[in-house]
Design a protein around this motif. Structure first.
Motif, PDB file in Angstrom:
ATOM      1  N   PRO A 122       0.799  -1.231   0.000  1.00 54.19           N
ATOM      2  CA  PRO A 122       0.000   0.000   0.000  1.00 54.19           C
ATOM      3  C   PRO A 122       0.831   1.280   0.000  1.00 54.19           C
ATOM      4  N   GLU A 123       1.955   1.258   0.722  1.00 49.02           N
ATOM      5  CA  GLU A 123       2.798   2.451   0.834  1.00 49.02           C
ATOM      6  C   GLU A 123       3.327   2.909  -0.520  1.00 49.02           C
ATOM      7  N   TYR A 124       3.533   1.969  -1.441  1.00 51.73           N
ATOM      8  CA  TYR A 124       4.046   2.301  -2.775  1.00 51.73           C
ATOM      9  C   TYR A 124       2.920   2.515  -3.789  1.00 51.73           C
ATOM     10  N   ALA A 125       1.716   2.121  -3.430  1.00 50.04           N
ATOM     11  CA  ALA A 125       0.597   2.199  -4.371  1.00 50.04           C
ATOM     12  C   ALA A 125      -0.170   3.508  -4.286  1.00 50.04           C
ATOM     13  N   PHE A 126      -0.389   4.004  -3.064  1.00 52.49           N
ATOM     14  CA  PHE A 126      -1.326   5.107  -2.875  1.00 52.49           C
ATOM     15  C   PHE A 126      -0.713   6.293  -2.136  1.00 52.49           C
ATOM     16  N   LYS A 127      -1.289   7.461  -2.369  1.00 51.05           N
ATOM     17  CA  LYS A 127      -0.880   8.681  -1.672  1.00 51.05           C
ATOM     18  C   LYS A 127      -1.773   8.870  -0.453  1.00 51.05           C
ATOM     19  N   PRO A 128      -1.197   8.981   0.752  1.00 49.88           N
ATOM     20  CA  PRO A 128      -2.015   9.092   1.961  1.00 49.88           C
ATOM     21  C   PRO A 128      -3.077  10.184   1.894  1.00 49.88           C
ATOM     22  N   GLU A 129      -2.682  11.359   1.463  1.00 48.52           N
ATOM     23  CA  GLU A 129      -3.614  12.488   1.469  1.00 48.52           C
ATOM     24  C   GLU A 129      -4.789  12.267   0.504  1.00 48.52           C
ATOM     25  N   GLU A 130      -4.531  11.548  -0.593  1.00 48.71           N
ATOM     26  CA  GLU A 130      -5.621  11.231  -1.524  1.00 48.71           C
ATOM     27  C   GLU A 130      -6.633  10.291  -0.860  1.00 48.71           C
ATOM     28  N   ILE A 131      -6.118   9.312  -0.114  1.00 43.02           N
ATOM     29  CA  ILE A 131      -7.000   8.390   0.612  1.00 43.02           C
ATOM     30  C   ILE A 131      -7.786   9.145   1.682  1.00 43.02           C
ATOM     31  N   PHE A 132      -7.109  10.017   2.424  1.00 42.39           N
ATOM     32  CA  PHE A 132      -7.787  10.785   3.482  1.00 42.39           C
ATOM     33  C   PHE A 132      -8.902  11.652   2.909  1.00 42.39           C
ATOM     34  N   GLU A 133      -8.636  12.261   1.756  1.00 38.51           N
ATOM     35  CA  GLU A 133      -9.638  13.129   1.130  1.00 38.51           C
ATOM     36  C   GLU A 133     -10.886  12.335   0.768  1.00 38.51           C
ATOM     37  N   GLU A 134     -10.681  11.124   0.268  1.00 35.91           N
ATOM     38  CA  GLU A 134     -11.822  10.278  -0.081  1.00 35.91           C
ATOM     39  C   GLU A 134     -12.567   9.803   1.164  1.00 35.91           C
ATOM     40  N   LEU A 135     -11.832   9.450   2.211  1.00 33.96           N
ATOM     41  CA  LEU A 135     -12.461   9.021   3.452  1.00 33.96           C
ATOM     42  C   LEU A 135     -13.309  10.135   4.057  1.00 33.96           C
ATOM     43  N   GLU A 136     -12.808  11.355   3.973  1.00 34.41           N
ATOM     44  CA  GLU A 136     -13.535  12.491   4.540  1.00 34.41           C
ATOM     45  C   GLU A 136     -14.894  12.680   3.860  1.00 34.41           C
ATOM     46  N   LYS A 137     -14.960  12.366   2.575  1.00 33.71           N
ATOM     47  CA  LYS A 137     -16.238  12.447   1.866  1.00 33.71           C
ATOM     48  C   LYS A 137     -17.257  11.471   2.448  1.00 33.71           C
ATOM     49  N   ARG A 138     -16.747  10.424   3.113  1.00 35.05           N
ATOM     50  CA  ARG A 138     -17.612   9.399   3.722  1.00 35.05           C
ATOM     51  C   ARG A 138     -17.759   9.595   5.235  1.00 35.05           C
ATOM     52  N   GLU A 139     -17.394  10.753   5.742  1.00 34.27           N
ATOM     53  CA  GLU A 139     -17.507  11.099   7.167  1.00 34.27           C
ATOM     54  C   GLU A 139     -16.532  10.329   8.055  1.00 34.27           C
ATOM     55  N   ILE A 140     -15.385   9.945   7.479  1.00 39.30           N
ATOM     56  CA  ILE A 140     -14.298   9.332   8.240  1.00 39.30           C
ATOM     57  C   ILE A 140     -13.159  10.348   8.262  1.00 39.30           C
ATOM     58  N   TYR A 141     -12.810  10.828   9.447  1.00 39.23           N
ATOM     59  CA  TYR A 141     -11.909  11.979   9.569  1.00 39.23           C
ATOM     60  C   TYR A 141     -10.600  11.609  10.271  1.00 39.23           C
ATOM     61  N   MET A 142      -9.511  12.260   9.839  1.00 37.91           N
ATOM     62  CA  MET A 142      -8.203  12.117  10.463  1.00 37.91           C
ATOM     63  C   MET A 142      -7.924  13.307  11.386  1.00 37.91           C
ATOM     64  N   HIS A 143      -7.232  13.027  12.494  1.00 37.79           N
ATOM     65  CA  HIS A 143      -6.874  14.054  13.465  1.00 37.79           C
ATOM     66  C   HIS A 143      -5.395  13.892  13.792  1.00 37.79           C
ATOM     67  N   GLU A 144      -4.638  14.975  13.681  1.00 36.26           N
ATOM     68  CA  GLU A 144      -3.174  14.903  13.743  1.00 36.26           C
ATOM     69  C   GLU A 144      -2.637  15.818  14.851  1.00 36.26           C
ATOM     70  N   GLU A 145      -1.646  15.321  15.593  1.00 34.64           N
ATOM     71  CA  GLU A 145      -1.025  16.098  16.665  1.00 34.64           C
ATOM     72  C   GLU A 145       0.492  15.923  16.612  1.00 34.64           C
ATOM     73  N   TRP A 146       1.257  17.008  16.884  1.00 34.22           N
ATOM     74  CA  TRP A 146       2.714  16.937  16.921  1.00 34.22           C
ATOM     75  C   TRP A 146       3.234  17.576  18.210  1.00 34.22           C
ATOM     76  N   THR A 147       4.257  16.952  18.785  1.00 36.19           N
ATOM     77  CA  THR A 147       4.932  17.541  19.949  1.00 36.19           C
ATOM     78  C   THR A 147       6.440  17.384  19.780  1.00 36.19           C
ATOM     79  N   GLU A 148       7.199  18.342  20.301  1.00 39.73           N
ATOM     80  CA  GLU A 148       8.662  18.223  20.340  1.00 39.73           C
ATOM     81  C   GLU A 148       9.067  17.490  21.600  1.00 39.73           C
ATOM     82  N   LEU A 149      10.110  16.648  21.488  1.00 41.12           N
ATOM     83  CA  LEU A 149      10.544  15.829  22.628  1.00 41.12           C
ATOM     84  C   LEU A 149      11.879  16.318  23.173  1.00 41.12           C
TER      85      LEU A 149
END
Length: 386
Positions: A359-386
């Motif tokens: 899958p990692e070589y087949a598809f672009k993550p953001e393209e998949i996320f965009e399609e999922l969002e159309k179906r009411e499946i949402y991604m939530h992202e958080e970053w912290t420095e360590l």
């Protein structure tokens, strides 16, 4: 474009076909299943002129391949034990292919897919599949990756279908060689219930204890992230508490080894009997909480700064407040929708690499996320420095 939906009489991949009906540009959508009667019921439920039904038996490889010929892509919803045969059928038919499981039986047909100029992506549902997209989305924002923790909560009954019962037995088989972690360049085999880790999932799931499971993400992410010097990959999962309690007891008493016992003069596996009971019992078909929850954590460095990224997903509630997501469907739709998205991308010829492709070589993550969002499946992202 034409899509052949193999095994789509099942509870999960019928949701994939529904998604194709609602969102795709396919002109012909064929449900191919061994259970013709149930497949006809699914077609009636879908009520779309593009949908038709055929009987198919993937154990009769040449016959099944002939039925699949002429389709742009085969969307394979068959169970784990059939994936070697089903992938052989797809390869011989000369179609693109994608399935839900990705446990490695597909790899033997790589050369035939290459010869036919086609692509097969093993394992693209929620996990594996969407999980790899989430991990790569985080990893792509780092210069180097030290640690990857893939976790999921699969909140569904232990035996709402025979294929799900089979998955449960497979993943916790004590002798399973593919239950591994990737650590310092090596794949290390671990037993069931290894390396417990507390993972906080969004409400209504909350804090969960998760254990190492035998999923393909361990292997595929090790390949995809080798240039980022990844040092540790651990993939974990959990089911509802009552499911985990049962599986733990079966493991502790040696029952998951499926020892043979004699019943009415015939020898039969004890775990086989228990699985048959669970499929027929109310306890096997019900649980208090339904849904799916993915949680990915990646630790690494960017411009010399150590960082931790976390991404998780949410979907409509299973309490009946959102039509189509009630009860078990909040689980089955989560699994089925990514498979449908992948099938259309493949059919459009947007994946250039041929053969068996992770899958990692087949598809672009953001393209998949965009399609999922159309179906009411949402991604939530958080970053912290360590």
């Amino acid at each position: 474009m034409k899509v052949f939906c193999l095994g789509a009489a099942g509870k999960i991949s019928r949701e994939s076909v529904l998604d194709l009906v609602q969102h795709s540009s396919f002109e012909k959508i064929t449900i191919g299943d061994y259970n013709l009667e149930e497949a006809k019921k699914v077609a009636e439920w879908l009520n779309d002129d593009r949908v038709d039904v055929v009987h198919i038996d993937v154990t009769k490889v040449d016959e099944a391949a002939e039925i699949m010929k002429g389709y742009d892509v085969v969307m394979d919803g068959t169970q784990i034990t059939l994936n070697g045969k089903s992938t052989e059928c797809i390869a011989k038919a000369g179609c693109h292919g994608v399935n839900l499981n990705g446990f490695g039986e597909e790899n033997q047909w790589n050369d035939l897919f290459v010869e036919k100029g086609k692509t097969c992506v093993p394992g693209f549902g929620m996990t594996p599949g969407t999980t790899q997209m989430m991990a790569m989305h985080l990893a792509n924002q780092l210069d180097e990756v030290d640690e990857v923790y893939v976790s999921h909560g699969s909140f569904r009954p232990i035996a709402f279908s025979k294929s799900i019962t089979e998955t449960t037995t497979y993943e916790y088989d004590p002798a399973l060689e593919s239950r591994v972690v990737f650590e310092n360049g090596e794949f290390i085999q671990v037993p069931p219930f290894a390396r417990p880790r507390e993972v906080k999932l969004p409400e209504p799931y909350g804090m969960t204890t998760q254990y190492i499971i035998p999923h393909s993400e361990t292997v595929t992410l090790a390949e995809a992230l080798k240039d980022k010097n990844v040092k540790l990959i651990e993939v974990r999962g959990t089911w509802p508490k009552q499911n985990m309690n049962l599986v733990r007891g079966l493991y502790d008493y040696g029952i998951l080894k499926n020892p043979e016992i004699e019943v009415n003069g015939k020898k039969v596996g004890l775990m086989t009997l228990i699985g048959d009971y669970l499929v027929e019992s109310e306890e096997g078909k019900n649980t208090e909480l339904f849904g799916y929850s993915l949680h990915i954590e990646v630790v690494g460095t960017k411009d010399g700064v150590k960082k931790r990224g976390i991404i998780y997903h949410t979907h409509p509630a299973s309490d009946g407040s959102v039509e189509g997501w009630e009860g078990l469907r909040s689980y089955t739709r989560n699994v089925g929708i990514p498979l449908a998205i992948a099938a259309e991308i493949l059919a459009k010829g947007e994946v250039e690499k041929k053969g068996i492709v992770i899958p990692e070589y087949a598809f672009k993550p953001e393209e998949i996320f965009e399609e999922l969002e159309k179906r009411e499946i949402y991604m939530h992202e958080e970053w912290t420095e360590l």
